[in-house]
Write a protein that holds these residues in place. Structure first.
Motif, PDB file in Angstrom:
ATOM      1  N   THR A 179      -2.198  12.729  -1.716  1.00 34.84           N
ATOM      2  CA  THR A 179      -3.341  12.232  -0.970  1.00 34.84           C
ATOM      3  C   THR A 179      -4.574  13.083  -1.234  1.00 34.84           C
ATOM      4  N   VAL A 180      -5.710  12.433  -1.360  1.00 36.11           N
ATOM      5  CA  VAL A 180      -6.972  13.157  -1.537  1.00 36.11           C
ATOM      6  C   VAL A 180      -7.807  12.916  -0.291  1.00 36.11           C
ATOM      7  N   LEU A 181      -7.941  13.935   0.543  1.00 35.48           N
ATOM      8  CA  LEU A 181      -8.704  13.833   1.783  1.00 35.48           C
ATOM      9  C   LEU A 181      -9.831  14.851   1.772  1.00 35.48           C
ATOM     10  N   ARG A 182     -10.924  14.479   2.361  1.00 27.64           N
ATOM     11  CA  ARG A 182     -12.056  15.402   2.499  1.00 27.64           C
ATOM     12  C   ARG A 182     -12.454  15.460   3.960  1.00 27.64           C
ATOM     13  N   PRO A 183     -12.376  16.619   4.580  1.00 27.75           N
ATOM     14  CA  PRO A 183     -12.794  16.721   5.984  1.00 27.75           C
ATOM     15  C   PRO A 183     -14.297  16.533   6.097  1.00 27.75           C
ATOM     16  N   PRO A 184     -14.785  16.217   7.309  1.00 32.19           N
ATOM     17  CA  PRO A 184     -16.228  16.022   7.476  1.00 32.19           C
ATOM     18  C   PRO A 184     -17.055  17.219   7.057  1.00 32.19           C
ATOM     19  N   GLU A 185     -16.547  18.421   7.295  1.00 34.63           N
ATOM     20  CA  GLU A 185     -17.286  19.636   6.936  1.00 34.63           C
ATOM     21  C   GLU A 185     -16.920  20.063   5.518  1.00 34.63           C
ATOM     22  N   PRO A 186     -17.817  20.717   4.790  1.00 30.82           N
ATOM     23  CA  PRO A 186     -17.526  21.162   3.424  1.00 30.82           C
ATOM     24  C   PRO A 186     -16.315  22.075   3.371  1.00 30.82           C
ATOM     25  N   ILE A 187     -15.491  21.882   2.327  1.00 31.55           N
ATOM     26  CA  ILE A 187     -14.301  22.710   2.144  1.00 31.55           C
ATOM     27  C   ILE A 187     -14.713  24.040   1.506  1.00 31.55           C
ATOM     28  N   PHE A 188     -14.091  25.130   1.950  1.00 25.72           N
ATOM     29  CA  PHE A 188     -14.398  26.452   1.418  1.00 25.72           C
ATOM     30  C   PHE A 188     -14.115  26.479  -0.083  1.00 25.72           C
ATOM     31  N   GLY A 189     -15.102  26.926  -0.828  1.00 24.96           N
ATOM     32  CA  GLY A 189     -14.922  27.016  -2.267  1.00 24.96           C
ATOM     33  C   GLY A 189     -15.310  25.758  -3.014  1.00 24.96           C
ATOM     34  N   GLN A 190     -15.671  24.687  -2.294  1.00 26.51           N
ATOM     35  CA  GLN A 190     -16.085  23.454  -2.968  1.00 26.51           C
ATOM     36  C   GLN A 190     -17.411  23.699  -3.683  1.00 26.51           C
ATOM     37  N   PRO A 191     -17.560  23.256  -4.932  1.00 25.92           N
ATOM     38  CA  PRO A 191     -18.809  23.479  -5.671  1.00 25.92           C
ATOM     39  C   PRO A 191     -19.997  22.914  -4.906  1.00 25.92           C
ATOM     40  N   GLY A 192     -21.109  23.642  -4.952  1.00 33.11           N
ATOM     41  CA  GLY A 192     -22.282  23.234  -4.197  1.00 33.11           C
ATOM     42  C   GLY A 192     -22.786  21.866  -4.596  1.00 33.11           C
ATOM     43  N   SER A 193     -22.795  21.547  -5.895  1.00 33.46           N
ATOM     44  CA  SER A 193     -23.309  20.250  -6.347  1.00 33.46           C
ATOM     45  C   SER A 193     -22.459  19.109  -5.831  1.00 33.46           C
ATOM     46  N   PHE A 217       0.845  -1.187   0.000  1.00 27.96           N
ATOM     47  CA  PHE A 217       0.000   0.000   0.000  1.00 27.96           C
ATOM     48  C   PHE A 217       0.881   1.238   0.000  1.00 27.96           C
ATOM     49  N   SER A 218       0.298   2.358  -0.315  1.00 27.97           N
ATOM     50  CA  SER A 218       1.049   3.582  -0.567  1.00 27.97           C
ATOM     51  C   SER A 218       1.083   4.508   0.641  1.00 27.97           C
ATOM     52  N   GLU A 219       1.950   5.512   0.535  1.00 31.49           N
ATOM     53  CA  GLU A 219       1.989   6.548   1.577  1.00 31.49           C
ATOM     54  C   GLU A 219       0.673   7.316   1.597  1.00 31.49           C
ATOM     55  N   GLU A 220       0.025   7.408   0.450  1.00 34.88           N
ATOM     56  CA  GLU A 220      -1.287   8.072   0.382  1.00 34.88           C
ATOM     57  C   GLU A 220      -2.254   7.422   1.373  1.00 34.88           C
ATOM     58  N   PHE A 221      -2.279   6.090   1.372  1.00 36.43           N
ATOM     59  CA  PHE A 221      -3.167   5.369   2.283  1.00 36.43           C
ATOM     60  C   PHE A 221      -2.755   5.594   3.735  1.00 36.43           C
ATOM     61  N   VAL A 222      -1.454   5.581   4.009  1.00 36.39           N
ATOM     62  CA  VAL A 222      -0.946   5.761   5.374  1.00 36.39           C
ATOM     63  C   VAL A 222      -1.306   7.139   5.916  1.00 36.39           C
ATOM     64  N   ARG A 223      -1.107   8.169   5.095  1.00 33.29           N
ATOM     65  CA  ARG A 223      -1.472   9.515   5.533  1.00 33.29           C
ATOM     66  C   ARG A 223      -2.992   9.606   5.736  1.00 33.29           C
ATOM     67  N   GLY A 224      -3.726   8.857   4.927  1.00 29.04           N
ATOM     68  CA  GLY A 224      -5.174   8.828   5.111  1.00 29.04           C
ATOM     69  C   GLY A 224      -5.562   8.218   6.438  1.00 29.04           C
ATOM     70  N   VAL A 225      -4.892   7.129   6.838  1.00 35.44           N
ATOM     71  CA  VAL A 225      -5.153   6.503   8.140  1.00 35.44           C
ATOM     72  C   VAL A 225      -4.917   7.503   9.265  1.00 35.44           C
ATOM     73  N   GLU A 226      -3.809   8.251   9.163  1.00 32.51           N
ATOM     74  CA  GLU A 226      -3.505   9.249  10.190  1.00 32.51           C
ATOM     75  C   GLU A 226      -4.620  10.296  10.280  1.00 32.51           C
ATOM     76  N   ALA A 227      -5.076  10.769   9.127  1.00 34.61           N
ATOM     77  CA  ALA A 227      -6.104  11.811   9.130  1.00 34.61           C
ATOM     78  C   ALA A 227      -7.444  11.277   9.618  1.00 34.61           C
ATOM     79  N   VAL A 228      -7.830  10.114   9.118  1.00 29.82           N
ATOM     80  CA  VAL A 228      -9.132   9.547   9.466  1.00 29.82           C
ATOM     81  C   VAL A 228      -9.209   9.167  10.943  1.00 29.82           C
ATOM     82  N   ALA A 229      -8.106   8.620  11.487  1.00 29.34           N
ATOM     83  CA  ALA A 229      -8.094   8.188  12.882  1.00 29.34           C
ATOM     84  C   ALA A 229      -7.690   9.300  13.851  1.00 29.34           C
ATOM     85  N   GLY A 230      -7.246  10.447  13.327  1.00 22.73           N
ATOM     86  CA  GLY A 230      -6.850  11.541  14.206  1.00 22.73           C
ATOM     87  C   GLY A 230      -5.463  11.373  14.788  1.00 22.73           C
ATOM     88  N   LEU A 231      -4.602  10.617  14.104  1.00 20.74           N
ATOM     89  CA  LEU A 231      -3.216  10.432  14.561  1.00 20.74           C
ATOM     90  C   LEU A 231      -2.377  11.651  14.159  1.00 20.74           C
TER      91      LEU A 231
END
Length: 221
Positions: free
Chosen positions: A106-120, A50-64
């Motif tokens: 890495t492509v991460l999306r926080p739980p809350e909408p990102i500023f400037g993200q298209p409404g659709s 697996f890639s560093e992308e996945f590892v950084r995702g684990v850190e972000a998702v789990a709050g590490l």
């Protein structure tokens, strides 16, 4: 896979094993990462890289903390907030990347909408999350209702047995009256009847309580 990924892969895998040692933790973390549990278990067993992308995702998702996965850790070193997030399956970010080794960010999306993200796009993401929540709630109610149905059938069986307890008692008492029994045998027969009646009532109360608890589950949501 980049050279840095290859050198850190054993450490990443060891830390994934540490994070998922609790029963069911691998399945919960897989759902948090929007992966199948079977695929994550292949990563844990060394059958998939697996890639560093996945590892950084684990850190972000789990709050590490950022970079936490790059150093070997023991179970006791898992931050309390990360342990709580995995135990309760509460992702602190949304992972939309891939586990496959690849040279991309890495492509991460926080739980809350990102500023400037298209409404659709924002609405589509929220609707997808709501649909998954609804699916889980519907599945829970389905299995709960099936259990309640079986408990009710069992309750009816207890309340309407093939032979009424009063009839059974009368017939046993007829046997006692017709036989020349020793006092100990007489007392044993009478005592068995009393215990059957006592425990039947006790069992009925437990079944009624079980049914009430099952019905109550999920009704406060």
């Amino acid at each position: 896979m980049e050279d840095s990924d290859e050198s850190l892969l054993p450490v990443w895998r060891a830390n994934l094993v540490v994070l998922t040692q609790e029963v069911g933790a691998a399945t919960r973390l897989a759902r948090m990462m929007t992966f199948s549990a079977s695929y994550l278990k292949l990563m844990l067993s060394g059958q998939r890289e697996f890639s560093e992308e996945f590892v950084r995702g684990v850190e972000a998702v789990a709050g590490l903390p950022a970079g936490w996965m790059n150093t070997a850790h023991q179970v006791s070193e898992i931050p309390a907030n990360a342990r709580e997030a995995i135990d309760n399956e509460m992702p602190l970010a949304r992972f939309r990347g891939t586990a496959h080794p690849a040279r991309k960010k890495t492509v991460l999306r926080p739980p809350e909408p990102i500023f400037g993200q298209p409404g659709s796009a924002r609405r589509a993401e929220e609707e997808s999350f709501d649909a998954e929540t609804h699916r889980r709630q519907a599945h829970f109610r389905k299995v709960r209702d099936l259990a309640v149905q079986d408990v009710r059938r069992f309750e009816r069986h207890l309340s309407q047995p093939p032979v009424e307890l009063a009839v059974l008692r009368a017939k046993v008492e007829d046997v006692i009256a017709a036989a020349d029994l020793e006092d100990t045998v007489h007392a044993d027969l009478a005592g068995r009847l009393e215990q059957i009646e006592k425990h039947r009532h006790l069992l009925m109360r437990h079944v009624e309580k079980l049914q009430a608890l099952l019905v109550k589950l999920g009704e406060t949501e």
